[in-house]
Design a protein around this motif. Structure first.
Motif, mmCIF file in Angstrom:
data_model
loop_
_atom_site.group_PDB
_atom_site.id
_atom_site.type_symbol
_atom_site.label_atom_id
_atom_site.label_comp_id
_atom_site.label_asym_id
_atom_site.label_seq_id
_atom_site.Cartn_x
_atom_site.Cartn_y
_atom_site.Cartn_z
ATOM 1 N N ARG A 1 0.988 5.400 0.109
ATOM 2 C CA ARG A 1 0.160 6.567 0.423
ATOM 3 C C ARG A 1 0.270 7.603 -0.700
ATOM 4 O O ARG A 1 1.364 7.954 -1.135
ATOM 5 N N PHE B 1 -6.407 0.787 11.591
ATOM 6 C CA PHE B 1 -6.063 1.903 10.688
ATOM 7 C C PHE B 1 -7.336 2.701 10.450
ATOM 8 O O PHE B 1 -8.430 2.227 10.716
ATOM 9 N N PHE C 1 0.870 -1.176 0.000
ATOM 10 C CA PHE C 1 0.000 0.000 0.000
ATOM 11 C C PHE C 1 0.905 1.223 0.000
ATOM 12 O O PHE C 1 1.770 1.368 0.863
ATOM 13 N N ARG D 1 1.103 8.325 13.073
ATOM 14 C CA ARG D 1 0.269 9.295 12.351
ATOM 15 C C ARG D 1 0.403 9.060 10.842
ATOM 16 O O ARG D 1 1.504 8.963 10.295
ATOM 17 N N GLY D 2 -0.733 9.010 10.157
ATOM 18 C CA GLY D 2 -0.759 8.621 8.754
ATOM 19 C C GLY D 2 0.086 9.477 7.835
ATOM 20 O O GLY D 2 0.698 8.970 6.892
ATOM 21 N N ILE E 1 -4.953 14.734 16.304
ATOM 22 C CA ILE E 1 -3.846 14.205 17.110
ATOM 23 C C ILE E 1 -3.134 15.329 17.843
ATOM 24 O O ILE E 1 -1.989 15.183 18.280
ATOM 25 N N GLU F 1 -10.867 -1.041 17.308
ATOM 26 C CA GLU F 1 -11.621 -0.740 16.104
ATOM 27 C C GLU F 1 -10.907 0.331 15.286
ATOM 28 O O GLU F 1 -10.746 0.223 14.094
ATOM 29 N N ARG F 2 -10.463 1.378 15.982
ATOM 30 C CA ARG F 2 -9.846 2.528 15.303
ATOM 31 C C ARG F 2 -8.556 2.904 16.011
ATOM 32 O O ARG F 2 -8.432 2.712 17.235
ATOM 33 N N PRO F 3 -7.599 3.475 15.279
ATOM 34 C CA PRO F 3 -6.329 3.859 15.901
ATOM 35 C C PRO F 3 -6.505 4.754 17.131
ATOM 36 O O PRO F 3 -5.773 4.622 18.106
ATOM 37 N N HIS G 1 -7.199 8.212 7.332
ATOM 38 C CA HIS G 1 -6.012 9.063 7.241
ATOM 39 C C HIS G 1 -4.742 8.222 7.196
ATOM 40 O O HIS G 1 -3.655 8.745 7.100
ATOM 41 N N ILE G 2 -4.916 6.902 7.271
ATOM 42 C CA ILE G 2 -3.812 5.935 7.339
ATOM 43 C C ILE G 2 -3.065 6.059 8.662
ATOM 44 O O ILE G 2 -1.925 5.626 8.801
ATOM 45 N N ASN G 3 -3.700 6.696 9.661
ATOM 46 C CA ASN G 3 -3.209 6.522 11.021
ATOM 47 C C ASN G 3 -3.296 5.032 11.316
ATOM 48 O O ASN G 3 -4.277 4.383 10.930
ATOM 49 N N ILE H 1 3.661 15.475 14.959
ATOM 50 C CA ILE H 1 3.885 14.185 15.628
ATOM 51 C C ILE H 1 4.061 13.049 14.624
ATOM 52 O O ILE H 1 3.304 12.950 13.659
ATOM 53 N N ILE H 2 5.061 12.205 14.842
ATOM 54 C CA ILE H 2 5.240 10.994 14.037
ATOM 55 C C ILE H 2 4.547 9.807 14.700
ATOM 56 O O ILE H 2 3.748 9.129 14.085
ATOM 57 N N PHE H 3 4.894 9.534 15.958
ATOM 58 C CA PHE H 3 4.207 8.430 16.637
ATOM 59 C C PHE H 3 4.033 8.710 18.120
ATOM 60 O O PHE H 3 4.722 9.567 18.696
ATOM 61 N N GLY I 1 -0.847 18.401 16.503
ATOM 62 C CA GLY I 1 -0.838 17.065 15.924
ATOM 63 C C GLY I 1 0.025 16.895 14.694
ATOM 64 O O GLY I 1 0.649 15.852 14.509
#
Lengths: 85, 85, 85, 85, 85, 85, 85
Positions: free
Chosen positions: A65, G36, A63, G65-66, F40, F5-7, G39-41, F69-71, F66
């Motif tokens: 982006r 995920f 995948f 973060r995506g 974020i 379910e979601r990040p 936003h691909i977060n 931020i990377i992670f 937000g």
């Protein structure tokens, strides 16, 4: 001569065919285009990272982006038909 | 003198004609403009990567993502008509 | 003194006049402003790439993507009227 | 002490007054703020490009794209009133 | 321990107090937070540009565009209450 | 094994716990996550700037934008539960 | 051959499996994809930072973060099935 209503029509025709993908980070991917969306997020099958026409890595299904992509060139379509216009 | 209501009107008139596309990564593409959308995503036919007026690569049909583009100059239109105003 | 309700009013008044356009990639364009939209995408006629007040390239009619632009200065308006306030 | 409901209220009060504008490309503009919008696109009158407190260029009326701006400091307001709180 | 429903609640509590603002261009501002919006555009009063804990410039009232900001630290709140949790 | 379910569910579970935050400008923050939103944007309590596992600065309560931020890694959750799957 | 309607379908199939994530800052993460969004977060479990096929850091559960992601390659899927087309 081709007539595409919208740029994404080219990606639609390229589905299932090999494409060259130029990334913003100077790298290129070659692989079979399986899917794309309006953000130009794509899925490539049999993805190979190519540097100077040389395969560096095999990434398989990948995948990518959309915002990292500069261009997508469906080489097979381009080569076969470039003599027609 | 031209009168375009909106900038995209120029791209509309340039369809089917050769354009010069300047990318943010310092490279230039020359090719026939086949399609564009509001994001300035474009499809070029017979795309050539040009460096210092010299063709480096033939990419054929190519989808270029709009956010990588600085300008698009439909050279033929510009040259033919630049003497008219 | 001028009174513009919105910044785009200046671009509207500058239509048909020569403007100086500063791009993010350090280059400048000079040309006649033919059209613009809310993204600040513009069309210039008789576009010249200028480096240190010297013309480097004639690009003719050119579509410039708004997100590559730093400023647009409609020089004629500025010079003619700068003595009035 | 000031009380602004929203940041744009400061720009509204600064209309017609001289402001210092810091751009992301390290340059500074000084000029009279004539207009702004929610993208922080602005129009300056009598715009001067300033480097180390020295005027380098007179740009006159100038439209500056909001996404190139770091800060806008309405110097007159700041100086006159900074002794009040 | 604090409980904020949303990150902007911290900025709301910091209104009228001194904050440290880190910009993406490596510079820091210190000033009293007067206003902010959802884009994190802010207005600071008595803004000082600080480099290595040394004041370089007094900018007074300043509008700072949100997309240039990395973090905002309301130092007084942080110091006074950091012993409570 | 976890199932989110979601990040953002991970960030929700990490509220009130210590997290490691990697910024795009190469710096790292460690602090207790108090709040976050869909952009974020986050609020950290007892924020420490860390370089090579060494604390450089104490920032206390901090709002972090937000898009810088990377992670975000909620270390305590990761360490305690990493032996369960 | 695979057929994905949309690129996110690949990420959906990769849930619970190990993926290779290439970040824009030149680093790579390996971990199990737990979640995920559009936003691909993403959330990875057992995240390892990898440089030249060597594990540098164990980050455990991590929210990425995506907009910092270039590609996501679900290696297991790619390897197992790459002989099928």
């Amino acid at each position: 001569m081709y007539s595409f209503e919208r740029p994404l029509d080219l990606l639609n025709q390229a589905k299932g065919k090999e494409v060259l993908v130029q990334l913003k980070n100077e790298k290129q991917f070659v692989g079979k285009l399986l899917a794309f969306d309006i953000h130009i997020n794509i899925v490539l099958e049999g993805t190979k990272e190519v540097v100077n026409s040389e395969v560096r890595k095999n990434l398989g299904l990948t995948f990518v982006r959309g915002d990292t992509i500069i261009f997508i060139s469906p080489s097979s379509i381009g080569e076969v038909k470039s003599g027609k216009d």
